[in-house]
Design a protein around this motif. Structure first.
Motif, PDB file in Angstrom:
ATOM      1  N   LEU A  20       0.659  -1.136   0.053  1.00  0.00           N
ATOM      2  CA  LEU A  20      -0.176  -0.059  -0.009  1.00  0.00           C
ATOM      3  C   LEU A  20       0.870   1.227  -0.081  1.00  0.00           C
ATOM      4  N   PRO A  21       1.336   1.912  -1.133  1.00  0.00           N
ATOM      5  CA  PRO A  21       2.253   2.901  -1.367  1.00  0.00           C
ATOM      6  C   PRO A  21       1.249   3.969  -0.739  1.00  0.00           C
ATOM      7  N   ASN A  22       2.023   5.089  -0.242  1.00  0.00           N
ATOM      8  CA  ASN A  22       1.451   6.369   0.180  1.00  0.00           C
ATOM      9  C   ASN A  22       1.546   7.350  -0.458  1.00  0.00           C
ATOM     10  N   ALA A  23       0.734   8.054  -1.343  1.00  0.00           N
ATOM     11  CA  ALA A  23       0.983   9.128  -2.063  1.00  0.00           C
ATOM     12  C   ALA A  23       1.056  10.462  -1.357  1.00  0.00           C
ATOM     13  N   ASP A  25       0.919  13.349  -3.324  1.00  0.00           N
ATOM     14  CA  ASP A  25       0.051  14.195  -4.340  1.00  0.00           C
ATOM     15  C   ASP A  25      -0.561  13.484  -5.315  1.00  0.00           C
ATOM     16  N   ALA A  26      -1.327  14.296  -6.295  1.00  0.00           N
ATOM     17  CA  ALA A  26      -1.811  13.631  -7.446  1.00  0.00           C
ATOM     18  C   ALA A  26      -0.886  12.991  -8.275  1.00  0.00           C
ATOM     19  N   GLY A  27       0.385  13.566  -8.503  1.00  0.00           N
ATOM     20  CA  GLY A  27       1.273  13.108  -9.212  1.00  0.00           C
ATOM     21  C   GLY A  27       1.978  11.603  -8.730  1.00  0.00           C
ATOM     22  N   SER A  28       2.273  11.743  -7.587  1.00  0.00           N
ATOM     23  CA  SER A  28       2.643  10.431  -7.236  1.00  0.00           C
ATOM     24  C   SER A  28       1.563   9.271  -6.989  1.00  0.00           C
ATOM     25  N   ALA A  29       0.380   9.546  -6.989  1.00  0.00           N
ATOM     26  CA  ALA A  29      -0.732   8.721  -7.006  1.00  0.00           C
ATOM     27  C   ALA A  29      -0.670   8.239  -8.488  1.00  0.00           C
ATOM     28  N   ARG A  30      -0.540   9.089  -9.388  1.00  0.00           N
ATOM     29  CA  ARG A  30      -0.696   8.656 -10.747  1.00  0.00           C
ATOM     30  C   ARG A  30       0.382   7.612 -11.109  1.00  0.00           C
ATOM     31  N   THR A  42      -3.384   7.678   1.356  1.00  0.00           N
ATOM     32  CA  THR A  42      -3.271   9.061   1.340  1.00  0.00           C
ATOM     33  C   THR A  42      -2.611   9.606   2.669  1.00  0.00           C
ATOM     34  N   THR A  43      -1.743  10.474   2.228  1.00  0.00           N
ATOM     35  CA  THR A  43      -0.965  11.113   3.524  1.00  0.00           C
ATOM     36  C   THR A  43      -2.045  12.291   4.197  1.00  0.00           C
ATOM     37  N   GLY A  44      -1.753  12.596   5.292  1.00  0.00           N
ATOM     38  CA  GLY A  44      -2.339  13.467   6.049  1.00  0.00           C
ATOM     39  C   GLY A  44      -1.887  14.597   5.911  1.00  0.00           C
ATOM     40  N   ALA A  45      -0.471  14.876   5.355  1.00  0.00           N
ATOM     41  CA  ALA A  45       0.220  16.117   5.089  1.00  0.00           C
ATOM     42  C   ALA A  45       0.692  16.500   3.754  1.00  0.00           C
ATOM     43  N   GLY A  46      -0.145  15.960   2.906  1.00  0.00           N
ATOM     44  CA  GLY A  46      -0.001  16.016   1.507  1.00  0.00           C
ATOM     45  C   GLY A  46      -0.286  17.191   1.104  1.00  0.00           C
ATOM     46  N   VAL A  47       0.157  17.749  -0.369  1.00  0.00           N
ATOM     47  CA  VAL A  47      -0.232  18.961  -0.965  1.00  0.00           C
ATOM     48  C   VAL A  47      -0.922  18.934  -2.318  1.00  0.00           C
ATOM     49  N   VAL A  48      -1.645  19.876  -2.599  1.00  0.00           N
ATOM     50  CA  VAL A  48      -2.739  19.634  -3.527  1.00  0.00           C
ATOM     51  C   VAL A  48      -2.262  20.151  -4.852  1.00  0.00           C
TER      52      VAL A  48
END
Length: 48
Positions: A20-23, A25-30, A42-48
């Motif tokens: 279960l990788p932890n993204a 932002d949207a780029g790393s999720a992609r 999803t991270t609790g301290a991610g950026v949009v």
């Protein structure tokens, strides 16, 4: 339990280990999606 809930719960039951990788932002999720991740955290301290 919704269909997606069941799919996610079944991923925890195997037969393989759920990676279960932890993204951050949207780029790393992609990137994780393109690499075949079956689920993405999803991270609790991610950026949009």
């Amino acid at each position: 339990m919704s269909k997606l809930d069941k799919v996610f719960a079944d991923l925890h039951k195997g037969p393989s280990i759920l990676n279960l990788p932890n993204a951050w932002d949207a780029g790393s999720a992609r990137i994780f999606e393109a690499q075949g991740a079956k689920a993405i955290a999803t991270t609790g301290a991610g950026v949009v």
